[in-house]
Every structure is written in structure tokens, then in C-alpha cells.
Design a protein around this motif. Structure first.
Motif, PDB file in Angstrom:
ATOM      1  N   PHE A 173       0.846  -1.191   0.000  1.00  0.00           N
ATOM      2  CA  PHE A 173       0.000   0.000   0.000  1.00  0.00           C
ATOM      3  C   PHE A 173       0.881   1.240   0.000  1.00  0.00           C
ATOM      4  CE2 PHE A 173      -2.293  -3.418   2.082  1.00  0.00           C
ATOM      5  CZ  PHE A 173      -3.511  -3.399   1.423  1.00  0.00           C
ATOM      6  N   SER A 174       0.618   2.132  -0.956  1.00  0.00           N
ATOM      7  CA  SER A 174       1.466   3.316  -1.083  1.00  0.00           C
ATOM      8  C   SER A 174       1.072   4.424  -0.115  1.00  0.00           C
ATOM      9  CB  SER A 174       1.421   3.855  -2.520  1.00  0.00           C
ATOM     10  OG  SER A 174       0.082   4.161  -2.899  1.00  0.00           O
ATOM     11  N   GLU A 175      -0.178   4.389   0.373  1.00  0.00           N
ATOM     12  CA  GLU A 175      -0.617   5.430   1.308  1.00  0.00           C
ATOM     13  C   GLU A 175      -1.755   4.923   2.183  1.00  0.00           C
ATOM     14  OE1 GLU A 175      -3.225   8.520  -0.821  1.00  0.00           O
ATOM     15  OE2 GLU A 175      -1.713   7.979  -2.317  1.00  0.00           O
ATOM     16  N   VAL A 176      -1.957   5.592   3.284  1.00  0.00           N
ATOM     17  CA  VAL A 176      -2.926   5.131   4.276  1.00  0.00           C
ATOM     18  C   VAL A 176      -4.360   5.210   3.745  1.00  0.00           C
ATOM     19  CG1 VAL A 176      -3.266   7.368   5.430  1.00  0.00           C
ATOM     20  CG2 VAL A 176      -3.505   5.236   6.733  1.00  0.00           C
ATOM     21  N   SER A 177      -4.642   6.154   2.819  1.00  0.00           N
ATOM     22  CA  SER A 177      -6.002   6.274   2.280  1.00  0.00           C
ATOM     23  C   SER A 177      -6.429   4.991   1.571  1.00  0.00           C
ATOM     24  CB  SER A 177      -6.107   7.469   1.330  1.00  0.00           C
ATOM     25  OG  SER A 177      -5.315   7.276   0.178  1.00  0.00           O
ATOM     26  N   HIS A 178      -5.484   4.295   0.947  1.00  0.00           N
ATOM     27  CA  HIS A 178      -5.819   3.041   0.270  1.00  0.00           C
ATOM     28  C   HIS A 178      -6.189   1.960   1.281  1.00  0.00           C
ATOM     29  CE1 HIS A 178      -3.310   4.258  -3.524  1.00  0.00           C
ATOM     30  NE2 HIS A 178      -4.294   5.090  -3.244  1.00  0.00           N
ATOM     31  N   PHE A 214      -9.957   0.128   1.367  1.00  0.00           N
ATOM     32  CA  PHE A 214     -10.178  -1.313   1.307  1.00  0.00           C
ATOM     33  C   PHE A 214     -10.800  -1.848   2.594  1.00  0.00           C
ATOM     34  CE2 PHE A 214      -6.764  -1.196  -2.023  1.00  0.00           C
ATOM     35  CZ  PHE A 214      -7.560  -1.666  -3.061  1.00  0.00           C
ATOM     36  N   ALA A 215     -10.368  -1.323   3.733  1.00  0.00           N
ATOM     37  CA  ALA A 215     -10.948  -1.762   5.005  1.00  0.00           C
ATOM     38  C   ALA A 215     -12.411  -1.342   5.104  1.00  0.00           C
ATOM     39  CB  ALA A 215     -10.151  -1.191   6.173  1.00  0.00           C
ATOM     40  N   SER A 216     -12.737  -0.165   4.605  1.00  0.00           N
ATOM     41  CA  SER A 216     -14.125   0.306   4.625  1.00  0.00           C
ATOM     42  C   SER A 216     -15.012  -0.573   3.766  1.00  0.00           C
ATOM     43  CB  SER A 216     -14.199   1.757   4.141  1.00  0.00           C
ATOM     44  OG  SER A 216     -13.523   2.617   5.038  1.00  0.00           O
ATOM     45  N   MET A 217     -14.472  -1.091   2.669  1.00  0.00           N
ATOM     46  CA  MET A 217     -15.240  -1.996   1.824  1.00  0.00           C
ATOM     47  C   MET A 217     -15.646  -3.255   2.580  1.00  0.00           C
ATOM     48  SD  MET A 217     -15.887  -0.817  -1.224  1.00  0.00           S
ATOM     49  CE  MET A 217     -16.301  -2.342  -2.080  1.00  0.00           C
ATOM     50  N   VAL A 246     -15.389   5.213   1.001  1.00  0.00           N
ATOM     51  CA  VAL A 246     -15.595   4.457  -0.235  1.00  0.00           C
ATOM     52  C   VAL A 246     -15.825   5.374  -1.431  1.00  0.00           C
ATOM     53  CG1 VAL A 246     -17.134   2.825  -1.422  1.00  0.00           C
ATOM     54  CG2 VAL A 246     -16.439   2.404   0.949  1.00  0.00           C
ATOM     55  N   PHE A 247     -16.567   6.480  -1.246  1.00  0.00           N
ATOM     56  CA  PHE A 247     -16.987   7.276  -2.393  1.00  0.00           C
ATOM     57  C   PHE A 247     -16.342   8.658  -2.509  1.00  0.00           C
ATOM     58  CE2 PHE A 247     -20.605   4.371  -1.812  1.00  0.00           C
ATOM     59  CZ  PHE A 247     -20.621   3.806  -3.073  1.00  0.00           C
ATOM     60  N   ASN A 248     -15.936   9.255  -1.407  1.00  0.00           N
ATOM     61  CA  ASN A 248     -15.513  10.653  -1.465  1.00  0.00           C
ATOM     62  C   ASN A 248     -14.040  10.902  -1.174  1.00  0.00           C
ATOM     63  OD1 ASN A 248     -18.176  11.317  -2.003  1.00  0.00           O
ATOM     64  ND2 ASN A 248     -18.655  11.885   0.113  1.00  0.00           N
ATOM     65  N   MET A 249     -13.394  10.015  -0.468  1.00  0.00           N
ATOM     66  CA  MET A 249     -12.008  10.246  -0.072  1.00  0.00           C
ATOM     67  C   MET A 249     -11.089  10.257  -1.293  1.00  0.00           C
ATOM     68  SD  MET A 249      -9.972   8.208   2.938  1.00  0.00           S
ATOM     69  CE  MET A 249     -10.136   6.649   2.061  1.00  0.00           C
ATOM     70  N   ASP A 250     -10.098  11.149  -1.263  1.00  0.00           N
ATOM     71  CA  ASP A 250      -9.132  11.237  -2.355  1.00  0.00           C
ATOM     72  C   ASP A 250      -8.220  10.016  -2.333  1.00  0.00           C
ATOM     73  OD1 ASP A 250      -7.396  11.941  -4.348  1.00  0.00           O
ATOM     74  OD2 ASP A 250      -6.531  13.666  -3.319  1.00  0.00           O
ATOM     75  N   LEU A 251      -8.274   9.228  -3.399  1.00  0.00           N
ATOM     76  CA  LEU A 251      -7.460   8.018  -3.492  1.00  0.00           C
ATOM     77  C   LEU A 251      -6.364   8.136  -4.552  1.00  0.00           C
ATOM     78  CD1 LEU A 251     -10.288   5.319  -3.348  1.00  0.00           C
ATOM     79  CD2 LEU A 251      -8.819   6.087  -1.470  1.00  0.00           C
ATOM     80  N   LYS A 281     -10.052   0.978 -10.423  1.00  0.00           N
ATOM     81  CA  LYS A 281      -9.270  -0.256 -10.401  1.00  0.00           C
ATOM     82  C   LYS A 281      -9.158  -0.818  -8.988  1.00  0.00           C
ATOM     83  CE  LYS A 281      -6.497   0.518 -14.551  1.00  0.00           C
ATOM     84  NZ  LYS A 281      -5.123   0.646 -15.099  1.00  0.00           N
ATOM     85  N   MET A 282      -9.209   0.073  -7.997  1.00  0.00           N
ATOM     86  CA  MET A 282      -9.164  -0.382  -6.609  1.00  0.00           C
ATOM     87  C   MET A 282     -10.441  -1.146  -6.256  1.00  0.00           C
ATOM     88  SD  MET A 282      -7.335   2.923  -4.828  1.00  0.00           S
ATOM     89  CE  MET A 282      -7.480   2.257  -3.182  1.00  0.00           C
ATOM     90  N   LEU A 283     -11.579  -0.664  -6.755  1.00  0.00           N
ATOM     91  CA  LEU A 283     -12.831  -1.385  -6.532  1.00  0.00           C
ATOM     92  C   LEU A 283     -12.780  -2.761  -7.185  1.00  0.00           C
ATOM     93  CD1 LEU A 283     -15.847   1.075  -7.008  1.00  0.00           C
ATOM     94  CD2 LEU A 283     -15.487  -0.495  -5.112  1.00  0.00           C
ATOM     95  N   GLU A 284     -12.302  -2.797  -8.407  1.00  0.00           N
ATOM     96  CA  GLU A 284     -12.200  -4.069  -9.121  1.00  0.00           C
ATOM     97  C   GLU A 284     -11.270  -5.029  -8.382  1.00  0.00           C
ATOM     98  OE1 GLU A 284     -10.922  -2.889 -12.969  1.00  0.00           O
ATOM     99  OE2 GLU A 284     -12.888  -2.119 -13.578  1.00  0.00           O
TER     100      GLU A 284
END
Length: 220
Positions: A51-56, A60-63, A108-113, A119-122
Motif C-alpha cells: 500500500f502506497s498510502e494510508v487512504s488506500h 479497502f478496510a471500509s469496503m 468508499v466514495f468521497n475520499m481522495d485516493l 481499479k481499486m474497486l475491481e
């Protein structure tokens, strides 16, 4: 699948599940790379290989907490007698869950990724394919779309294809309904309004239905 790929997939899950545990136990504001790595039993350097950054990690954890919504939206939509009713019922379920869990839906929808969030959703659904079990085919395009404007459009287009909405009204309906939801969601997320989730859902649905039913072709 090669052993190395299996090992990488297993490690990826360790870090995502450690992040989900922190969210449950301590909240979003307590998530750090170091804390996630420690909880997973590895060091921060190892985590950065995945993981390149904590937002990712947060995304994924929120999913992981998103499945109650995807399970229930399928049940909601089954109640609809046609594509227009299904569209409105999908909105009802989305409002209910997003107002109950605003931080999850924000992640899931608003945070800057950064780049390529779709592709992250996929990738998530490739790792957790069981999350797609019992999901109606007409809903799957929306689940793989993070952009809210594009996400709802597929269901509006179905209603137009079936003759319930004029094709010329698709863009207006899609944009206006999303703006109504975004306005209420921002209020709930930032504690600007003291609505309960149920009150917020009822108010938002009232305006969404007014927008949609005003532009439809005929009564059903």
C-alpha cells in the motif's frame, strides 16, 4: 496461481483486515501505517510493499463494512415491479446505509485516493468475490463504479430504456438526485444537521422522488 502471488494476496488481506479491526475498535482517526503494521504483525516497510498510502488501506478496510449495504440493496430492488421502482428503491437503501455509516461511505466514495480508484474497486472484488454473490446483474455495473454520477446513471438509463423516463431527462435526473444526496450526506458527515439516519433518509427520498416522478413519462 503461483506461490508468490498467493503469499502476496494473503499479506494484502492481513493488512486490510488489521485496518478494519482498528476502525471497529478505535475509529478512523486512530489509523496509522505503523499501527496497522504492528497489528498485522509486520513492520511499516513491509506494509509499504503493498500500500502506497494510508487512504488506500482505509478504502479497502471500509469496503469490508460495505457488504450489509450490497446485500440489502438487492433485497430492496426485488420489491420493485419495474425499473423505475427499482431505481427509487436502490436510492432508499443507499440513503439508509450511507446516513447510518457516513464515515464508511465517505471513505468508499468521497475520499481522495489518487489515480485509478475504479481499479481499486475491481481489485477488492477480485480478492473478495463472495461479496458479489446474489447481486442482481443490473446492479453490478454500479457496484464497480466509484464515481457517484456514473454509479447511478446505469439505473436511470434502464428506466429510460423501459420507457419510464425520457432519454432527454437522464442527465438532469442523475445530476439533481446526486446533488440532493450529497447535500444531505455532507450535513450528516459534518454534524451540521441533527437528523437521525431515518429522518435524513425520508427527507432525501422525498426530494429525489419529486425530481424523478416529475420527469417521468407516465404513472405506473
Amino acid at each position: 496461481m503461483k506461490n508468490k502471488e498467493i503469499q502476496m494476496g494473503r499479506m494484502w488481506k492481513y493488512f486490510v483486515e488489521a485496518t478494519a479491526e482498528i476502525i471497529e475498535e478505535e475509529g478512523f482517526d486512530k489509523i496509522t501505517i505503523r499501527k496497522v503494521a504492528d497489528k498485522a504483525g509486520y513492520n511499516s516497510a513491509t506494509l509499504y510493499n503493498y500500500f502506497s498510502e494510508v487512504s488506500h488501506l482505509i478504502f479497502f478496510a471500509s469496503m469490508k463494512f460495505f457488504k450489509p449495504y450490497t446485500d440489502e440493496v438487492a433485497i430492496y430492488m426485488e420489491r420493485g415491479k419495474n425499473s423505475l421502482e427499482k431505481y427509487l428503491l436502490a436510492w432508499e437503501c443507499f440513503c439508509k446505509h450511507s446516513f447510518q455509516n457516513p464515515q464508511i461511505f465517505h471513505a468508499v466514495f468521497n475520499m481522495d485516493l489518487g489515480e485509478h480508484p475504479k481499479k481499486m474497486l475491481e481489485h477488492y472484488y477480485n480478492v473478495y468475490p463472495n461479496d458479489l454473490i446474489n447481486i442482481p446483474e443490473e446492479l453490478k455495473p454500479a457496484l464497480f463504479e466509484r464515481n457517484m454520477s456514473k454509479r447511478g446513471r446505469s439505473l436511470v438509463e434502464l428506466a429510460a430504456k423501459d420507457g419510464y423516463i425520457k432519454e432527454s431527462n437522464i442527465d438532469a435526473i442523475n445530476e439533481l438526485t446526486n446533488l440532493v444526496w450529497q447535500g444531505m450526506f455532507t450535513n450528516i458527515l459534518n454534524n451540521r444537521k441533527l437528523y437521525t439516519p431515518e429522518e435524513a433518509t425520508n427527507i432525501t427520498l422525498k426530494y429525489i422522488k419529486e425530481i424523478v416522478l416529475r420527469e417521468k413519462v407516465f404513472q405506473f
